[in-house]
Design a protein around this motif. Structure first.
Motif, PDB file in Angstrom:
ATOM      1  N   ASP A 168       0.812  -1.224   0.000  1.00  0.00           N
ATOM      2  CA  ASP A 168       0.000   0.000   0.000  1.00  0.00           C
ATOM      3  C   ASP A 168       0.839   1.264   0.000  1.00  0.00           C
ATOM      4  O   ASP A 168       0.390   2.295   0.470  1.00  0.00           O
ATOM      5  CB  ASP A 168      -0.929   0.003   1.225  1.00  0.00           C
ATOM      6  N   ARG A 175      -9.973   1.291  -9.027  1.00  0.00           N
ATOM      7  CA  ARG A 175     -11.231   0.560  -8.784  1.00  0.00           C
ATOM      8  C   ARG A 175     -12.440   1.406  -9.161  1.00  0.00           C
ATOM      9  O   ARG A 175     -13.368   0.938  -9.799  1.00  0.00           O
ATOM     10  CB  ARG A 175     -11.334   0.219  -7.303  1.00  0.00           C
ATOM     11  N   GLU A 176     -12.409   2.666  -8.717  1.00  0.00           N
ATOM     12  CA  GLU A 176     -13.562   3.530  -8.994  1.00  0.00           C
ATOM     13  C   GLU A 176     -13.702   3.773 -10.489  1.00  0.00           C
ATOM     14  O   GLU A 176     -14.813   3.762 -11.033  1.00  0.00           O
ATOM     15  CB  GLU A 176     -13.381   4.877  -8.291  1.00  0.00           C
ATOM     16  N   GLN A 179     -15.045   0.573 -12.052  1.00  0.00           N
ATOM     17  CA  GLN A 179     -16.441   0.284 -11.701  1.00  0.00           C
ATOM     18  C   GLN A 179     -17.379   1.290 -12.329  1.00  0.00           C
ATOM     19  O   GLN A 179     -18.526   0.992 -12.643  1.00  0.00           O
ATOM     20  CB  GLN A 179     -16.590   0.242 -10.179  1.00  0.00           C
ATOM     21  N   ASP A 185     -13.509  -5.533 -10.374  1.00  0.00           N
ATOM     22  CA  ASP A 185     -12.869  -5.026  -9.173  1.00  0.00           C
ATOM     23  C   ASP A 185     -11.360  -5.210  -9.280  1.00  0.00           C
ATOM     24  O   ASP A 185     -10.871  -6.332  -9.296  1.00  0.00           O
ATOM     25  CB  ASP A 185     -13.405  -5.801  -7.975  1.00  0.00           C
ATOM     26  N   THR A 186     -10.632  -4.123  -9.367  1.00  0.00           N
ATOM     27  CA  THR A 186      -9.216  -4.232  -9.651  1.00  0.00           C
ATOM     28  C   THR A 186      -8.348  -4.147  -8.409  1.00  0.00           C
ATOM     29  O   THR A 186      -7.170  -4.433  -8.458  1.00  0.00           O
ATOM     30  CB  THR A 186      -8.765  -3.086 -10.577  1.00  0.00           C
ATOM     31  N   GLY A 187      -8.904  -3.691  -7.293  1.00  0.00           N
ATOM     32  CA  GLY A 187      -8.040  -3.431  -6.139  1.00  0.00           C
ATOM     33  C   GLY A 187      -7.494  -2.025  -6.213  1.00  0.00           C
ATOM     34  O   GLY A 187      -7.504  -1.404  -7.272  1.00  0.00           O
ATOM     35  N   SER A 188      -7.072  -1.491  -5.065  1.00  0.00           N
ATOM     36  CA  SER A 188      -6.545  -0.132  -5.052  1.00  0.00           C
ATOM     37  C   SER A 188      -5.029  -0.128  -4.988  1.00  0.00           C
ATOM     38  O   SER A 188      -4.409   0.912  -5.113  1.00  0.00           O
ATOM     39  CB  SER A 188      -7.114   0.640  -3.867  1.00  0.00           C
ATOM     40  N   GLY A 189      -4.446  -1.312  -4.774  1.00  0.00           N
ATOM     41  CA  GLY A 189      -2.987  -1.361  -4.666  1.00  0.00           C
ATOM     42  C   GLY A 189      -2.350  -1.179  -6.021  1.00  0.00           C
ATOM     43  O   GLY A 189      -2.981  -1.337  -7.064  1.00  0.00           O
TER      44      GLY A 189
ATOM     45  N   MET B   1     -14.125  -4.710  -3.827  1.00  0.00           N
ATOM     46  CA  MET B   1     -14.076  -3.275  -3.493  1.00  0.00           C
ATOM     47  C   MET B   1     -13.149  -3.068  -2.289  1.00  0.00           C
ATOM     48  O   MET B   1     -12.989  -3.965  -1.484  1.00  0.00           O
ATOM     49  CB  MET B   1     -15.478  -2.702  -3.227  1.00  0.00           C
ATOM     50  N   ASP B   2     -12.505  -1.884  -2.191  1.00  0.00           N
ATOM     51  CA  ASP B   2     -11.628  -1.658  -1.060  1.00  0.00           C
ATOM     52  C   ASP B   2     -12.476  -1.210   0.136  1.00  0.00           C
ATOM     53  O   ASP B   2     -13.687  -1.055   0.044  1.00  0.00           O
ATOM     54  CB  ASP B   2     -10.538  -0.647  -1.414  1.00  0.00           C
ATOM     55  N   ASP B   5     -14.763   1.864  -0.300  1.00  0.00           N
ATOM     56  CA  ASP B   5     -15.978   1.574  -1.065  1.00  0.00           C
ATOM     57  C   ASP B   5     -16.932   0.708  -0.252  1.00  0.00           C
ATOM     58  O   ASP B   5     -18.147   0.881  -0.293  1.00  0.00           O
ATOM     59  CB  ASP B   5     -15.626   0.825  -2.351  1.00  0.00           C
ATOM     60  N   LEU B 146      -6.839 -11.488  -4.063  1.00  0.00           N
ATOM     61  CA  LEU B 146      -6.452 -10.161  -3.607  1.00  0.00           C
ATOM     62  C   LEU B 146      -4.960 -10.122  -3.294  1.00  0.00           C
ATOM     63  O   LEU B 146      -4.245  -9.203  -3.699  1.00  0.00           O
ATOM     64  CB  LEU B 146      -7.260  -9.786  -2.355  1.00  0.00           C
ATOM     65  N   ARG B 149      -2.936 -10.208  -6.534  1.00  0.00           N
ATOM     66  CA  ARG B 149      -2.940  -8.929  -7.268  1.00  0.00           C
ATOM     67  C   ARG B 149      -1.931  -7.974  -6.657  1.00  0.00           C
ATOM     68  O   ARG B 149      -1.165  -7.326  -7.344  1.00  0.00           O
ATOM     69  CB  ARG B 149      -4.323  -8.292  -7.206  1.00  0.00           C
ATOM     70  N   GLU B 150      -1.918  -7.928  -5.345  1.00  0.00           N
ATOM     71  CA  GLU B 150      -1.101  -6.901  -4.708  1.00  0.00           C
ATOM     72  C   GLU B 150       0.355  -7.310  -4.570  1.00  0.00           C
ATOM     73  O   GLU B 150       1.231  -6.462  -4.425  1.00  0.00           O
ATOM     74  CB  GLU B 150      -1.740  -6.502  -3.373  1.00  0.00           C
TER      75      GLU B 150
END
Lengths: 504, 186
Positions: A168, A175-176, A179, A185-189, B1-2, B5, B146, B149-150
Motif C-alpha cells: 500500500d 477501482r472507482e 467500476q 474489481d481491480t483493487g486499489s494497490g 471493493m476496497d 468503497d 487479492l 494482485r497486490e
C-alpha cells in the motif's frame, strides 16, 4: 468458505487452536439477523476532512523541477523503465511532467506516464522538503508507518528492513474508474518497484496500475498518490489517449488447454504493443489437482504480416489470470517484457487455444497442430528411476518433437544436437557442460529445497541417460534463455510423473 | 471493493456489501475470536460470536469512517465480544470438579501454544514474497486473488509457493522436535 488457517493446520498435522466455524452458516445467520429495519438515527454520515493541499500548476511545477535535482538527466523515462526492445513507436503516447503536489514535508511528482488501454505505467518521484522528511523517506520509515495501522507492526518493521514500497505504498482510484465503466474489481494497490534515486533528497519508483481488461480511452483520469500523503495529494493522469490496439469480441469456443482438454468461449481479446488481455468463459471447468496444468490455459501467439509467428513466451508475457465471480469470466492479462511488435498493424491474427482470430475480425480458423505453437507436456519416460531432486528432468528428444525442433543423435559420442529458432545446442550425456552455438554453458542443478530469492545455491547438473533410445534427460528451464521458450516444471508437487509443460 | 468503497456501500444500506465484508473478513474475525477464546471455544459459540461481530458492523455502519481501514475495527469488536463471552461463561458455567473437562489439559494447551509460536516464527523467517503470502493468506485470512494482485503473483505461482512453503514448514517443525498429531477439537 473455509478458514485458511485450519487448512494450514490440517496440512501440517497440527491440532487447531480453536474450532473451525462454518462461515457459510454464519453468513446466513447474519443476513437473517439483519433483515429488520433499523432506526434512522443509526444512519449517520461522516464527511472526510479535507486537508489543505498545495497543487502546483504545470508551469509552476516545471519552474520548481528545473531548479531541483529531481529533474537531473538520467531519470528513466516510463517506456525504458518498463520495457525492452523498440519503443520508439510508442513515444508519442507518453505523457511527461504529468503533475506534482506537495504538503509541508513531501513533493510527489508523476514524471512520465503511458496508458495502453489496459494498464497505466508511470515513473514517479517523492522528494523530502525538510531534513526530517528526507530522513524518513530515505529510511523508508514514512512508507513503513503508513502500513502499520492496517497491516500491523510486523509488516511495517519488515518494510523498514527491506525498503520496499509494500502493498500500500502507492494507491490509486483504479477501482472507482473501472467500476464507473462496469469493469471488474481491480483493487486499489499498485505495483511499485524502486528505480535509482534521482537525488540525495528523493526516491523514484516505476508504478503500474492495471484495469485487467480493455478499457480504452477514458474521460476519467487515474488519480495516483503516495499513501503517506493521502488521496488529497493525488496527481491525475489523463487516460484519454491510447496506443493503437486490436480489439476483438469473437464469442468463439476453443480448445483452450490441449493438456487438460479444457474448452472455453473466448469473449474478448485486446492487443497493444505492450500488453495482451483476453477474457474467456468456461461453462465446464476441467477438474484438475494441479495448478501446474491449468497454467497452460493462458498462452497465445501472434501471426504477423511477413508470415512469421511470435509466441507469448518470446514476448515475456506473464499470463496472469483472475476469475471475476460477478461476470463468471476468466481474465488473463499482462504486459510484455520485450516490445517485439511496436506496430499493431503488423499483426494479422491472434492465436488462442486451437483457433486463430484474424485482426480484421473476420471468422476464426483452426490452428494447424503441425505448426507446433501450443503448449505440451513432456515427462521422463517410465522406467527411469531418478534421485530425489532430479525429478524435473525431461526427455530432450520428446521436447524437440513437441517444438518441431531439428534433433539429431550421435551414438558414438552419446551427444544430442538440437536446433530451434536458429540456435544450436549440443548436449553430451553425463556432462554438465553443453554448447550453445559452440559456446560452453554450464547446466546447474536447481535444488528443490530453496530458501528464497537470495539463495543462489547451484549444483552441477549433468545431462542424464534416458530410457529412450537416442535421447538424453535435461531440465527444461535453461532453454528459456537458450530458445526463448517458457516452461513450468512439476517438481513442486507430489505427482512427479507430469514432468514439465513447454510453451513454444 | 476496497474498504472505503465497502464502508460507503454499507452506509448506503447495501446488503451485498455486508456479504462482501463477511467473505473478505469472516476468516480473519474468526481467527481473532478463536485466538482470544482459545481452548474455551466451542464451535457453536464461535459461530454465534462471529455473527455478533458482523451484526455489530451492520448496526454501527453509520459510525464508520470510509477513510479508516475496516480490519482493526472488526478485530477490536471481535476481541471485545470474546472478552464478554469469557466473562459470562466464567460467571454462569463453572466447571464442576467432579466431571472431566473436555477441553485440552493445561500441559497440552501449553505444548500446542508453543508449537504455534514456533510455526509463526518459521513463517516470519521466510523470505519474501513467501512471508507476506503466508501471513496474508493464512494469518490474515485474505482471499488469494487479492493477495496475488497486490504481490503481483500469478495464482498458479502463489499456489506453488504455498505448497512448497507448507512442505518446508512441516519438515522444519519435525526437525525442530516433534509435531502434535492432529486431534479433533472438543
Amino acid at each position: 468458505m473455509r478458514s485458511h488457517m485450519h487448512e494450514l493446520w490440517e496440512e501440517l498435522d497440527l491440532s487447531p487452536l480453536y474450532p473451525e466455524p462454518d462461515l457459510d452458516k454464519v453468513m446466513a445467520r447474519v443476513l437473517e439477523r439483519t433483515g429488520e429495519e433499523l432506526p434512522q438515527d443509526n444512519r449517520k454520515r461522516r464527511n472526510p476532512m479535507h486537508k489543505r493541499k498545495l497543487i502546483l500548476s504545470l508551469a509552476a511545477a516545471l519552474a520548481v523541477l528545473s531548479g531541483s535535482a529531481v529533474a537531473v538527466a538520467g531519470h528513466l523515462g516510463v517506456l525504458d523503465a518498463f520495457f525492452q526492445g523498440d519503443t520508439s513507436a510508442l513515444e508519442s503516447y507518453v505523457q511527461t511532467q504529468v503533475g506534482s503536489t506537495e504538503n509541508q514535508d513531501y513533493r510527489f511528482t508523476v514524471d512520465s506516464a503511458y496508458y495502453d488501454g489496459i494498464s497505466v505505467y508511470a515513473v514517479v518521484t517523492v522528494e523530502g522538503l525538510n531534513d526530517q522528511a528526507v530522513a524518513d523517506l530515505k529510511s523508508n520509515k514514512v512508507i513503513a508507518d503508513c502500513h502499520r495501522d492496517f497491516w500491523g507492526d510486523e509488516m511495517a518493521d519488515d518494510l523498514l528492513k527491506s525498503g520496499s514500497a509494500g502493498p500500500d505504498g502507492f494507491l490509486s482510484n483504479a477501482r472507482e474508474v473501472a467500476q464507473e465503466r462496469g469493469g471488474q474489481d481491480t483493487g486499489s494497490g499498485t505495483g511499485a518497484n524502486e528505480l535509482p534515486a534521482p537525488s540525495d533528497t528523493s526516491r523514484s519508483w516505476k508504478i503500474d496500475v492495471s484495469f485487467q481488461e480493455w478499457m480504452g480511452p477514458l474521460e476519467d483520469s487515474l488519480l495516483l498518490w503516495p499513501a503517506f500523503m493521502g488521496r488529497d495529494y493525488g496527481v491525475e493522469i489523463p487516460l484519454d489517449q491510447v496506443t493503437h490496439a486490436i480489439r476483438l469480441t469473437p464469442d468463439q469456443e476453443v480448445l483452450l488447454n490441449p493438456i487438460s482438454g479444457q474448452r472455453a468461449v473466448v469473449k474478448e481479446i485486446a492487443f497493444t504493443p505492450t500488453q495482451l488481455s483476453f477474457q474467456v468463459e468456461m461453462p465446464e471447468p476441467v477438474e484438475t489437482d494441479s495448478a501446474f496444468v491449468t497454467s497452460a490455459n493462458w498462452w497465445f501467439a501472434l501471426g504477423l504480416k511477413d508470415g512469421s509467428v511470435v509466441t507469448s513466451s518470446q514476448l515475456g508475457w506473464p499470463g496472469n489470470s483472475i476469475y471475476d465471480p460477478e461476470t463468471g469470466l476468466y481474465e488473463s492479462s499482462g504486459e510484455f517484457n520485450s516490445i517485439l511488435i511496436p506496430n499493431v498493424e503488423d499483426v494479422v491474427s491472434i492465436l488462442i487455444g486451437d483457433m486463430a482470430f484474424p485482426a480484421n475480425a473476420s471468422a476464426p480458423t483452426p490452428v494447424d497442430p503441425e505448426e507446433h505453437l501450443r503448449p505440451f507436456a513432456v515427462s521422463v519416460p517410465s522406467g527411469r528411476d531418478l534421485a530425489e531432486g532430479r525429478k524435473d528432468l525431461i526427455s530432450l528428444r520428446l521436447m524437440c518433437e513437441g517444438l518441431g525442433a531439428v534433433y539429431t543423435w550421435d551414438q558414438e559420442s552419446q551427444t544430442a544436437t538440437a536446433v530451434f529458432r536458429g540456435v544450436t545446442v549440443q548436449i553430451p550425456v553425463g556432462s554438465s557442460t553443453i554448447y550453445v552455438d559452440g559456446e560452453p554453458v554450464e547446466l546447474t542443478y536447481d535444488p528443490i529445497e530453496w530458501d528464497g530469492p537470495n539463495d543462489d545455491t547451484r549444483i552441477p547438473n549433468p545431462a542424464q541417460p534416458s530410457p529412450l533410445e537416442e535421447d538424453v534427460l535435461v531440465q527444461a528451464s535453461p532453454f528459456r534463455e537458450i530458445w526463448g521458450i517458457e516452461c513450468s516444471s512439476n517438481y513442486t508437487y507430489d505427482d512427479y510423473d507430469l514432468g514439465a509443460i513447454i510453451y513454444p | 471493493m476496497d474498504d472505503r468503497d465497502l464502508i460507503q456501500a454499507l452506509q448506503a444500506d447495501s446488503r451485498t456489501a455486508l456479504r462482501q465484508a463477511m467473505e473478505v473478513y469472516g476468516g480473519y474475525a474468526a481467527a481473532v475470536l478463536g485466538r482470544a477464546l482459545g481452548s474455551q471455544a466451542a464451535k457453536e459459540d464461535l459461530e454465534e460470536l462471529l455473527s455478533d461481530v458482523f451484526v455489530t458492523l451492520w448496526n454501527h455502519r453509520g459510525d464508520l469512517s470510509p477513510e479508516r481501514p475496516l480490519r482493526p475495527w472488526l478485530a477490536a469488536v471481535a476481541r471485545n465480544r470474546a472478552t464478554d463471552h469469557l466473562r459470562r461463561r466464567r460467571d454462569t458455567h463453572p466447571v464442576p470438579e467432579s466431571l472431566p473437562d473436555p477441553a485440552p489439559g493445561p500441559e497440552e494447551q501449553a505444548e500446542r501454544r508453543e508449537t504455534e509460536a514456533r510455526l509463526r516464527a518459521l513463517v516470519e523467517g521466510m523470505d519474501e514474497p513467501d512471508r507476506t503470502l503466508f501471513l496474508r493468506y493464512y494469518y490474515q485470512e485474505e482471499p488469494l486473488d487479492l493477495v496475488c494482485r497486490e504481490l503481483n503473483l500469478r495464482p498458479s505461482t502463489a499456489r506453488s509457493r504455498l505448497c512448497r512453503g507448507r512442505k518446508r514448514l512441516k519438515a522444519q517443525l519435525i526437525q525442530e522436535g516433534g509435531v502434535l498429531d492432529a486431534k479433533p477439537h472438543a
